[in-house]
Scaffold this active site. Structure first.
Site, PDB file in Angstrom:
ATOM      1  N   HIS A   1      -2.769  -3.175  -4.035  1.00 44.11           N
ATOM      2  CA  HIS A   1      -3.154  -2.533  -5.297  1.00 44.11           C
ATOM      3  C   HIS A   1      -2.553  -1.128  -5.387  1.00 44.11           C
ATOM      4  CE1 HIS A   1      -6.070  -1.661  -8.621  1.00 44.11           C
ATOM      5  NE2 HIS A   1      -5.885  -0.421  -8.181  1.00 44.11           N
ATOM      6  N   GLU A   2      -2.688  -0.355  -4.312  1.00 40.51           N
ATOM      7  CA  GLU A   2      -2.165   1.013  -4.321  1.00 40.51           C
ATOM      8  C   GLU A   2      -0.641   1.026  -4.327  1.00 40.51           C
ATOM      9  OE1 GLU A   2      -4.238   3.294  -5.062  1.00 40.51           O
ATOM     10  OE2 GLU A   2      -5.936   1.965  -4.729  1.00 40.51           O
TER      11      GLU A   2
END
Length: 157
Positions: free
Chosen positions: A67-68
């Site tokens: 996600h990051e």
């Protein structure tokens, strides 16, 4: 897991899932409370909440890292890197990253009971309930400016 292992994991996920290198720093940040990780726009570093690794294991951590990394790669490419952007949503689906992380199990508070302080005005007998105790020599009744006296403390469970 140590920070060097986290750095290697982020670098390998970046190559495998995105086909691009991660050239910045990945660290654990124990002060993160409501999120699994964050991408820092100014430095391009990624911070990860270690509590997610402890509570949910490495699969959850990999999802947070993906996600990051979506934020990271889209920002560096000049595309929409925010949660609301189409590019971000599309890349999340492509790499199999979660949009939100699993909520942490909340710790039970040290105090499971509430204390109520009861005060009464000496003149008009108006009663006050307070969560915190007050200094009766400093505060007076709001209706008649009479002196207050503490009646009792009630403990609610």
């Amino acid at each position: 897991m140590e920070e060097q292992e986290l750095q290697r994991l982020v670098e390998s996920i970046s190559i495998e899932a995105f086909g691009k290198p991660f050239l910045h720093q990945a660290t654990f940040n124990s002060r993160l409370r409501s999120t699994g990780g964050r991408y820092l726009l100014g430095t391009h570093h990624i911070e990860v909440n270690k509590k997610y690794l402890d509570q949910f294991g490495e699969n959850e951590l990999i999802g947070i890292i993906k996600h990051e990394l979506c934020h990271y790669h889209l920002h560096l490419e000049g595309k929409g890197y925010q949660h609301r952007d189409f590019d971000f949503k599309w890349l999340l689906k492509k790499v199999g990253a979660p949009r939100f992380c699993t909520p942490l199990k909340e710790k039970t508070s040290k105090r499971t009971f509430k204390k109520i302080h009861l005060y009464e005005c000496i003149n008009c007998h108006h009663r006050y309930q307070r969560k915190r105790s007050i200094n009766t020599s400093r505060y007076v009744c709001g209706k008649c400016q009479g002196r207050l006296k503490k009646i009792k403390e009630v403990i609610l469970e």
